[in-house]
Design a protein around this motif. Sequence first.
Motif, short mmCIF file in Angstrom:
data_model
loop_
_atom_site.label_atom_id
_atom_site.label_comp_id
_atom_site.label_asym_id
_atom_site.label_seq_id
_atom_site.Cartn_x
_atom_site.Cartn_y
_atom_site.Cartn_z
N ALA A 143 0.84 -1.21 0.00
CA ALA A 143 0.00 0.00 0.00
C ALA A 143 0.87 1.26 0.00
O ALA A 143 0.56 2.23 -0.70
CB ALA A 143 -0.94 -0.01 1.21
N ILE A 144 1.95 1.23 0.77
CA ILE A 144 2.88 2.37 0.80
C ILE A 144 3.46 2.61 -0.58
O ILE A 144 3.46 3.73 -1.09
CB ILE A 144 4.00 2.12 1.84
N ASN A 145 3.94 1.53 -1.22
CA ASN A 145 4.50 1.65 -2.56
C ASN A 145 3.46 2.09 -3.58
O ASN A 145 3.73 2.94 -4.45
CB ASN A 145 5.12 0.34 -3.00
N ASP A 146 2.25 1.54 -3.48
CA ASP A 146 1.19 1.91 -4.43
C ASP A 146 0.83 3.39 -4.32
O ASP A 146 0.39 3.99 -5.31
CB ASP A 146 -0.06 1.06 -4.19
N ALA A 147 1.02 3.96 -3.14
CA ALA A 147 0.74 5.40 -2.95
C ALA A 147 1.89 6.26 -3.47
O ALA A 147 1.81 7.49 -3.40
CB ALA A 147 0.48 5.68 -1.48
N GLY A 148 2.95 5.63 -3.96
CA GLY A 148 4.06 6.39 -4.53
C GLY A 148 5.18 6.70 -3.56
O GLY A 148 6.05 7.52 -3.85
N VAL A 149 5.20 6.04 -2.41
CA VAL A 149 6.24 6.26 -1.41
C VAL A 149 7.18 5.06 -1.43
O VAL A 149 6.75 3.91 -1.38
CB VAL A 149 5.63 6.46 -0.01
N THR A 150 8.47 5.34 -1.51
CA THR A 150 9.50 4.30 -1.51
C THR A 150 10.01 4.09 -0.10
O THR A 150 10.20 5.06 0.64
CB THR A 150 10.68 4.71 -2.43
N HIS B 233 4.19 2.56 12.13
CA HIS B 233 4.12 3.89 12.75
C HIS B 233 4.34 4.99 11.70
O HIS B 233 3.56 5.94 11.61
CB HIS B 233 5.19 3.98 13.84
N GLU B 234 5.37 4.85 10.90
CA GLU B 234 5.67 5.86 9.87
C GLU B 234 4.61 5.88 8.79
O GLU B 234 4.32 6.93 8.21
CB GLU B 234 7.06 5.64 9.30
N ALA B 235 4.00 4.73 8.51
CA ALA B 235 2.92 4.68 7.52
C ALA B 235 1.71 5.45 8.02
O ALA B 235 0.97 6.04 7.22
CB ALA B 235 2.55 3.23 7.21
N VAL B 236 1.47 5.47 9.33
CA VAL B 236 0.39 6.30 9.87
C VAL B 236 0.69 7.77 9.56
O VAL B 236 -0.20 8.50 9.10
CB VAL B 236 0.21 6.09 11.40
N TYR C 147 9.54 9.27 8.09
CA TYR C 147 8.80 9.47 6.84
C TYR C 147 9.12 10.86 6.34
O TYR C 147 9.04 11.83 7.09
CB TYR C 147 7.30 9.31 7.09
N GLU C 148 9.49 10.97 5.09
CA GLU C 148 9.79 12.26 4.47
C GLU C 148 8.79 12.49 3.34
O GLU C 148 8.97 12.02 2.22
CB GLU C 148 11.23 12.27 3.95
N GLY C 149 7.71 13.19 3.67
CA GLY C 149 6.63 13.40 2.72
C GLY C 149 7.00 14.23 1.51
O GLY C 149 6.55 13.96 0.41
N HIS C 150 7.84 15.26 1.71
CA HIS C 150 8.20 16.12 0.58
C HIS C 150 8.91 15.37 -0.53
O HIS C 150 8.80 15.73 -1.69
CB HIS C 150 9.10 17.28 1.04
N SER C 151 9.61 14.32 -0.17
CA SER C 151 10.36 13.57 -1.18
C SER C 151 9.79 12.17 -1.42
O SER C 151 10.39 11.37 -2.12
CB SER C 151 11.83 13.46 -0.75
N ASN C 152 8.64 11.89 -0.84
CA ASN C 152 7.95 10.61 -1.05
C ASN C 152 8.78 9.39 -0.68
O ASN C 152 8.86 8.44 -1.45
CB ASN C 152 7.47 10.47 -2.49
N TYR C 153 9.39 9.41 0.50
CA TYR C 153 10.07 8.20 0.93
C TYR C 153 10.04 8.06 2.44
O TYR C 153 9.73 8.99 3.17
CB TYR C 153 11.50 8.12 0.38
N MET C 154 10.33 6.84 2.84
CA MET C 154 10.36 6.46 4.24
C MET C 154 11.66 5.70 4.45
O MET C 154 12.10 4.97 3.57
CB MET C 154 9.15 5.55 4.49
N VAL C 155 12.28 5.89 5.60
CA VAL C 155 13.54 5.21 5.91
C VAL C 155 13.36 4.39 7.18
O VAL C 155 12.82 4.89 8.17
CB VAL C 155 14.70 6.22 6.10
N LEU C 156 13.80 3.14 7.12
CA LEU C 156 13.86 2.28 8.30
C LEU C 156 15.32 2.12 8.68
O LEU C 156 16.14 1.72 7.84
CB LEU C 156 13.26 0.91 8.00
N CYS C 157 15.67 2.43 9.91
CA CYS C 157 17.05 2.31 10.40
C CYS C 157 17.24 0.89 10.90
O CYS C 157 17.24 0.64 12.12
CB CYS C 157 17.33 3.36 11.47
N THR C 158 17.41 -0.04 9.98
CA THR C 158 17.45 -1.46 10.33
C THR C 158 18.63 -1.84 11.20
O THR C 158 18.62 -2.90 11.82
CB THR C 158 17.43 -2.33 9.06
N ASN C 159 19.63 -0.99 11.25
CA ASN C 159 20.78 -1.24 12.12
C ASN C 159 20.48 -0.95 13.58
O ASN C 159 21.25 -1.31 14.47
CB ASN C 159 21.98 -0.40 11.67
#
Length: 174
Positions: A46-53, A100-103, A75-87
């Motif tokens: 759903a996140i990807n379908d909305a255009g967010v990477t 949480h960030e998808a909310v 989540y960075e809305g201006h640039s259409n992306y979300m980052v997970l700090c997997t480390n």
Amino acid sequence: MKNFKALALTALTIAATLAPAAQAQVADRVVTPARVPASHRNLAQAINDAGVTIYDGRNTKECRANEEGRLMGYYEGHSNYMVLCTNNGTMAEMLKTLTHEAVHMFQDCHTGGIKSNGVQPTGEWKKLISYLSDKHVSEVQAYYPEHKWGHEVEARAFENSPNQVASGIGTFCF
């Protein structure tokens, strides 16, 4: 507690000012729905379908743990992306962070569409406070200005509900 507040404010500042640089640093580490456990795959789609990477930010400066703590994602809305700090967390923590960030993403859509940069709660957020732990309530009150409590309470209340959040994306982002 003070360290977390400083980290949260720093992360928001970094995300707002250095977002294009962060995106360039993680562009080779896209998190596709196929790489997400089945429990959250519908949400990632759903996140990807909305255009967010979604990016794995493990090698970015923003995701490095420091004396102030560790950032789990943003989540960075201006640039259409979300980052997970997997480390900085376990798989369970990353899945909670993704949700949480998808909310925040669908709050952005609700406010005026992705890239509106006007994240606001979508409902009667004060009713959700009773669903939060005392720890979550005290963190929201300690780390966020009062005018931001609503969107943070909403995100924390739904971070264990990926299918509801995916539905929220469908409602507000399309």
